[in-house]
Design an enzyme around this catalytic site. Structure first.
Site, PDB file in Angstrom:
ATOM      1  N   LYS A  20     -11.781  82.938 -81.991  1.00 37.62           N
ATOM      2  CA  LYS A  20     -11.795  84.093 -81.065  1.00 37.62           C
ATOM      3  C   LYS A  20     -10.714  85.083 -81.469  1.00 37.62           C
ATOM      4  O   LYS A  20     -10.932  86.304 -81.426  1.00 37.62           O
ATOM      5  CB  LYS A  20     -11.576  83.623 -79.622  1.00 37.62           C
ATOM      6  CG  LYS A  20     -12.715  82.798 -79.056  1.00 37.62           C
ATOM      7  CD  LYS A  20     -13.969  83.641 -78.830  1.00 37.62           C
ATOM      8  CE  LYS A  20     -15.092  82.847 -78.202  1.00 37.62           C
ATOM      9  NZ  LYS A  20     -16.378  83.555 -78.208  1.00 37.62           N
ATOM     10  N   SER A  33     -11.703  84.799 -74.929  1.00 36.32           N
ATOM     11  CA  SER A  33     -11.327  83.721 -74.019  1.00 36.32           C
ATOM     12  C   SER A  33      -9.830  83.744 -73.767  1.00 36.32           C
ATOM     13  O   SER A  33      -9.045  84.089 -74.666  1.00 36.32           O
ATOM     14  CB  SER A  33     -11.714  82.395 -74.677  1.00 36.32           C
ATOM     15  OG  SER A  33     -11.134  81.323 -73.984  1.00 36.32           O
ATOM     16  N   TYR A  71     -11.323  76.509 -82.190  1.00 39.51           N
ATOM     17  CA  TYR A  71     -12.204  77.382 -81.396  1.00 39.51           C
ATOM     18  C   TYR A  71     -11.452  78.641 -80.977  1.00 39.51           C
ATOM     19  O   TYR A  71     -11.933  79.762 -81.162  1.00 39.51           O
ATOM     20  CB  TYR A  71     -12.708  76.627 -80.149  1.00 39.51           C
ATOM     21  CG  TYR A  71     -13.223  77.552 -79.075  1.00 39.51           C
ATOM     22  CD1 TYR A  71     -14.391  78.277 -79.255  1.00 39.51           C
ATOM     23  CD2 TYR A  71     -12.513  77.723 -77.877  1.00 39.51           C
ATOM     24  CE1 TYR A  71     -14.845  79.152 -78.279  1.00 39.51           C
ATOM     25  CE2 TYR A  71     -12.960  78.590 -76.900  1.00 39.51           C
ATOM     26  CZ  TYR A  71     -14.128  79.308 -77.101  1.00 39.51           C
ATOM     27  OH  TYR A  71     -14.569  80.179 -76.138  1.00 39.51           O
TER      28      TYR A  71
HETATM   29  P1  NAD Z   1     -23.265  78.592 -73.981  1.00 40.23           P
HETATM   30  O1  NAD Z   1     -23.162  77.584 -75.075  1.00 40.23           O
HETATM   31  O2  NAD Z   1     -23.980  78.221 -72.746  1.00 40.23           O
HETATM   32  O3  NAD Z   1     -23.897  79.953 -74.549  1.00 40.23           O
HETATM   33  C1  NAD Z   1     -23.753  80.356 -75.881  1.00 40.23           C
HETATM   34  C2  NAD Z   1     -25.135  80.652 -76.406  1.00 40.23           C
HETATM   35  O4  NAD Z   1     -25.058  81.108 -77.765  1.00 40.23           O
HETATM   36  C3  NAD Z   1     -26.046  79.429 -76.400  1.00 40.23           C
HETATM   37  O5  NAD Z   1     -27.260  79.766 -75.757  1.00 40.23           O
HETATM   38  C4  NAD Z   1     -26.271  79.122 -77.880  1.00 40.23           C
HETATM   39  O6  NAD Z   1     -27.542  78.560 -78.119  1.00 40.23           O
HETATM   40  C5  NAD Z   1     -26.097  80.489 -78.508  1.00 40.23           C
HETATM   41  N1  NAD Z   1     -25.663  80.502 -79.911  1.00 40.23           N
HETATM   42  C6  NAD Z   1     -24.620  79.830 -80.464  1.00 40.23           C
HETATM   43  N2  NAD Z   1     -24.514  80.138 -81.764  1.00 40.23           N
HETATM   44  C7  NAD Z   1     -25.500  81.028 -82.057  1.00 40.23           C
HETATM   45  C8  NAD Z   1     -25.916  81.707 -83.231  1.00 40.23           C
HETATM   46  N3  NAD Z   1     -25.278  81.519 -84.387  1.00 40.23           N
HETATM   47  N4  NAD Z   1     -26.968  82.539 -83.165  1.00 40.23           N
HETATM   48  C9  NAD Z   1     -27.635  82.717 -81.986  1.00 40.23           C
HETATM   49  N5  NAD Z   1     -27.292  82.098 -80.849  1.00 40.23           N
HETATM   50  C10 NAD Z   1     -26.233  81.258 -80.874  1.00 40.23           C
HETATM   51  O7  NAD Z   1     -21.771  79.057 -73.647  1.00 40.23           O
HETATM   52  P2  NAD Z   1     -21.242  80.024 -72.512  1.00 40.23           P
HETATM   53  O8  NAD Z   1     -20.352  79.221 -71.639  1.00 40.23           O
HETATM   54  O9  NAD Z   1     -22.344  80.772 -71.920  1.00 40.23           O
HETATM   55  O10 NAD Z   1     -20.315  80.965 -73.376  1.00 40.23           O
HETATM   56  C11 NAD Z   1     -20.741  82.222 -73.845  1.00 40.23           C
HETATM   57  C12 NAD Z   1     -19.598  82.860 -74.630  1.00 40.23           C
HETATM   58  O11 NAD Z   1     -18.445  82.961 -73.794  1.00 40.23           O
HETATM   59  C13 NAD Z   1     -19.166  82.055 -75.862  1.00 40.23           C
HETATM   60  O12 NAD Z   1     -18.880  82.956 -76.902  1.00 40.23           O
HETATM   61  C14 NAD Z   1     -17.906  81.359 -75.390  1.00 40.23           C
HETATM   62  O13 NAD Z   1     -17.023  81.097 -76.454  1.00 40.23           O
HETATM   63  C15 NAD Z   1     -17.329  82.379 -74.436  1.00 40.23           C
HETATM   64  N6  NAD Z   1     -16.447  81.790 -73.424  1.00 40.23           N
HETATM   65  C16 NAD Z   1     -16.921  80.779 -72.623  1.00 40.23           C
HETATM   66  C17 NAD Z   1     -16.072  80.199 -71.670  1.00 40.23           C
HETATM   67  C18 NAD Z   1     -16.535  79.053 -70.816  1.00 40.23           C
HETATM   68  O14 NAD Z   1     -15.691  78.328 -70.292  1.00 40.23           O
HETATM   69  N7  NAD Z   1     -17.827  78.857 -70.618  1.00 40.23           N
HETATM   70  C19 NAD Z   1     -14.758  80.673 -71.537  1.00 40.23           C
HETATM   71  C20 NAD Z   1     -14.330  81.710 -72.352  1.00 40.23           C
HETATM   72  C21 NAD Z   1     -15.183  82.261 -73.295  1.00 40.23           C
HETATM   73  C1  WQD Z   2      -9.630  72.342 -66.241  1.00 39.62           C
HETATM   74  C2  WQD Z   2      -8.630  71.364 -65.643  1.00 39.62           C
HETATM   75  C3  WQD Z   2      -8.076  69.524 -67.080  1.00 39.62           C
HETATM   76  C4  WQD Z   2     -12.011  67.623 -67.016  1.00 39.62           C
HETATM   77  C5  WQD Z   2     -11.551  75.028 -71.322  1.00 39.62           C
HETATM   78  C6  WQD Z   2     -11.327  75.549 -72.720  1.00 39.62           C
HETATM   79  C7  WQD Z   2     -11.123  77.035 -72.709  1.00 39.62           C
HETATM   80  C8  WQD Z   2     -12.234  77.761 -71.961  1.00 39.62           C
HETATM   81  C9  WQD Z   2     -12.539  77.135 -70.642  1.00 39.62           C
HETATM   82  C10 WQD Z   2     -13.807  78.646 -73.553  1.00 39.62           C
HETATM   83  C11 WQD Z   2      -7.566  70.896 -66.631  1.00 39.62           C
HETATM   84  C12 WQD Z   2      -8.766  69.027 -65.830  1.00 39.62           C
HETATM   85  C13 WQD Z   2     -10.962  68.480 -66.780  1.00 39.62           C
HETATM   86  C14 WQD Z   2     -11.935  66.282 -66.516  1.00 39.62           C
HETATM   87  C15 WQD Z   2      -9.776  66.799 -65.584  1.00 39.62           C
HETATM   88  N1  WQD Z   2     -13.470  77.751 -72.702  1.00 39.62           N
HETATM   89  N2  WQD Z   2      -9.866  68.091 -66.087  1.00 39.62           N
HETATM   90  N3  WQD Z   2     -10.805  65.932 -65.815  1.00 39.62           N
HETATM   91  O1  WQD Z   2      -9.193  73.161 -70.323  1.00 39.62           O
HETATM   92  O2  WQD Z   2      -8.778  75.106 -68.758  1.00 39.62           O
HETATM   93  O3  WQD Z   2     -10.423  75.345 -70.522  1.00 39.62           O
HETATM   94  O4  WQD Z   2     -12.693  75.718 -70.773  1.00 39.62           O
HETATM   95  O5  WQD Z   2     -13.203  79.581 -73.964  1.00 39.62           O
HETATM   96  O6  WQD Z   2     -11.039  77.430 -74.029  1.00 39.62           O
HETATM   97  O7  WQD Z   2     -10.175  74.906 -73.244  1.00 39.62           O
HETATM   98  O8  WQD Z   2     -10.945  73.876 -68.611  1.00 39.62           O
HETATM   99  O9  WQD Z   2     -12.549  72.671 -67.211  1.00 39.62           O
HETATM  100  O10 WQD Z   2     -11.762  71.571 -69.341  1.00 39.62           O
HETATM  101  O11 WQD Z   2     -10.175  71.792 -67.436  1.00 39.62           O
HETATM  102  O12 WQD Z   2      -8.779  66.425 -64.954  1.00 39.62           O
HETATM  103  O13 WQD Z   2     -12.832  65.455 -66.711  1.00 39.62           O
HETATM  104  O14 WQD Z   2      -9.337  70.194 -65.247  1.00 39.62           O
HETATM  105  O15 WQD Z   2      -7.062  68.633 -67.471  1.00 39.62           O
HETATM  106  O16 WQD Z   2      -6.366  70.754 -65.943  1.00 39.62           O
HETATM  107  P1  WQD Z   2      -9.718  74.306 -69.575  1.00 39.62           P
HETATM  108  P2  WQD Z   2     -11.460  72.443 -68.181  1.00 39.62           P
END
Ligand code: NAD
Ligand code: WQD
Length: 347
Positions: A154, A126, A150
């Site tokens: 990572k 991430s 979190y």
């Molecule tokens: P999500 O929660 O929708 O998907 C994650 C999946 O992993 C879920 O289906 C959950 O049930 C499963 N899971 C969690 N722990 C597990 C375990 N121990 N064993 C088996 N399954 C397990 O989230 P997402 O948004 O699809 O994210 C997927 C990956 O991408 C995550 O690793 C997350 O950290 C990373 N990521 C997400 C974002 C974002 O904003 N969505 C941003 C950067 C990185």
């Molecule tokens: C985006 C913008 C908020 C909600 C997060 C995690 C990051 C990654 C992606 C996994 C910001 C503003 C939000 C609301 C708002 N996940 N906001 N009102 O914070 O960039 O990233 O998700 O890896 O680790 O931190 O994304 O969508 O929460 O916020 O004003 O109700 O929207 O302040 O400027 P963020 P976000």
């Protein structure tokens, strides 16, 4: 014969789109997911979109023996590892759960892979590993310093993957740092289904548009940005999913490659509100609140390495992200549950 790919966390938001990309490209897919943050209906829809089936195992990645057996019996050649917990706020409250699930889970998965001699991995990292931006756009050489548990899970995993690659040269690892994934599959059948009150911007805006929430609270409009609200690099989840395919195809050389998956464009919170209003034809009432702790003014990627090393670049616009997110929301007002949202899911 086609290759079999294991997708951990494949029932989740990003994972379901990765499964579609893999099946559409002719790969065979086995998903392991413990459904802690997802619903297996997503995978039924994936299969109906693609007209192909996949194998689903309801299991936890921490179950090393089960993963090992599966790698062998299914003839897996590579793993795309998305399973993990991802809620930043929750990670401050329950850090050990995040280390156990994300770090220990990855250790067990890697150990099973090593034993089964499966040494090709694409990992979901991430942009949160960068912490406070010291300069923009963020390239992969930017110093790392996540500001929450979190993000630190990572970073620990990234370091572990580097050590693994140094330990012997069989490993081929793509370490993908995602920016802000939004949107949904264009069919409107698969999308993000957050538990309870969404903490991310776009799912919250979508729920305001559909009438499930009264108004958006914008966390601060006094940032040093053109309109005062936060700026992020929103990327369409279908583009993000195709980045995994590009990574998989490029992992022919041993070693680890770290790549940003973003568009390189910053959009503000107000840009999202206006674009969502325009694609949905609904108004998004909002109020301005205090800044959210830990937020940065702006964060967006330098996507050059993705282009040069993976031959990948995002193609979908902010309008398309919002339009596709809206279609998913409109067709599935209560996510995969359908009908009324059960109380237990409103945490
Ligand atoms: P999500 O929660 O929708 O998907 C994650 C999946 O992993 C879920 O289906 C959950 O049930 C499963 N899971 C969690 N722990 C597990 C375990 N121990 N064993 C088996 N399954 C397990 O989230 P997402 O948004 O699809 O994210 C997927 C990956 O991408 C995550 O690793 C997350 O950290 C990373 N990521 C997400 C974002 C974002 O904003 N969505 C941003 C950067 C990185
Ligand atoms: C985006 C913008 C908020 C909600 C997060 C995690 C990051 C990654 C992606 C996994 C910001 C503003 C939000 C609301 C708002 N996940 N906001 N009102 O914070 O960039 O990233 O998700 O890896 O680790 O931190 O994304 O969508 O929460 O916020 O004003 O109700 O929207 O302040 O400027 P963020 P976000």
């Amino acid at each position: 014969m086609s290759e079999m790919i294991l997708v951990t966390g494949g029932a989740g938001y990003i994972g379901s789109h990765v499964c579609i990309a893999l099946l559409d490209a002719g790969f065979d897919v086995v998903v392991v997911d413990n459904l802690s943050n997802s619903n297996k209906a997503s995978l039924e829809r994936v299969q109906s979109i693609c007209g192909r089936s996949l194998v689903f195992r309801h299991a936890d990645i921490r179950n090393e023996e089960l993963i090992y057996d599966m790698l062998r019996t299914c003839g897996v050649t590579a793993v795309i590892h998305l399973a993990g917990l991802k809620a930043v706020g929750d990670s401050n409250v329950r850090p050990m759960m995040y280390y156990e699930n994300n770090v220990l889970g990855t250790m067990r998965l890697l150990s099973a892979m090593e034993r089964a001699n499966v040494t090709t991995l694409v990992f979901s990292s991430s942009a949160t590993v960068y912490g406070m931006p010291q300069y923009l756009p963020l390239d992969e050489k930017h110093p790392l310093g996540p500001t929450n548990p979190y993000g630190r899970t990572k970073l620990v995993i990234e370091e572990m993957l580097k050590d693994l690659c140094r330990s012997h040269d069989g490993w081929r690892i793509g370490n993908l740092r995602y920016f802000n994934p939004v949107g949904a599959h264009e069919s409107g059948l698969v999308g993000e289904d957050p538990l309870g009150v969404p903490s991310n911007l776009v799912p919250f805006v979508a729920q305001v548009a559909i009438g499930r929430r009264e108004k958006l609270r914008i966390w601060g409009n006094d940032y040093d940005t053109p309109d005062g609200t936060g700026i992020r690099d929103f990327i369409h989840v279908v583009d993000l999913a195709s980045g995994h395919l590009s990574a998989l195809r490029q992992l022919r050389q041993p070693g680890l490659i770290t790549v940003n998956l973003g568009t390189g464009n910053g959009s503000s919170v107000l840009d999202i509100v206006r674009t969502f209003e325009s694609v949905s034809g609904r108004s998004i009432p909002y109020e301005i609140g205090e800044r959210r702790a830990g937020d940065v003014a702006a964060c967006y990627a330098d996507p050059t390495v993705a282009k040069d090393a993976l031959g990948w670049a995002s193609t979908r616009s902010l309008e398309q992200m919002c339009a596709d997110h809206w279609r998913w929301q409109l067709q599935n007002p209560n996510g995969y549950q359908g009908g009324e949202l059960p109380r237990a899911r409103e945490r």
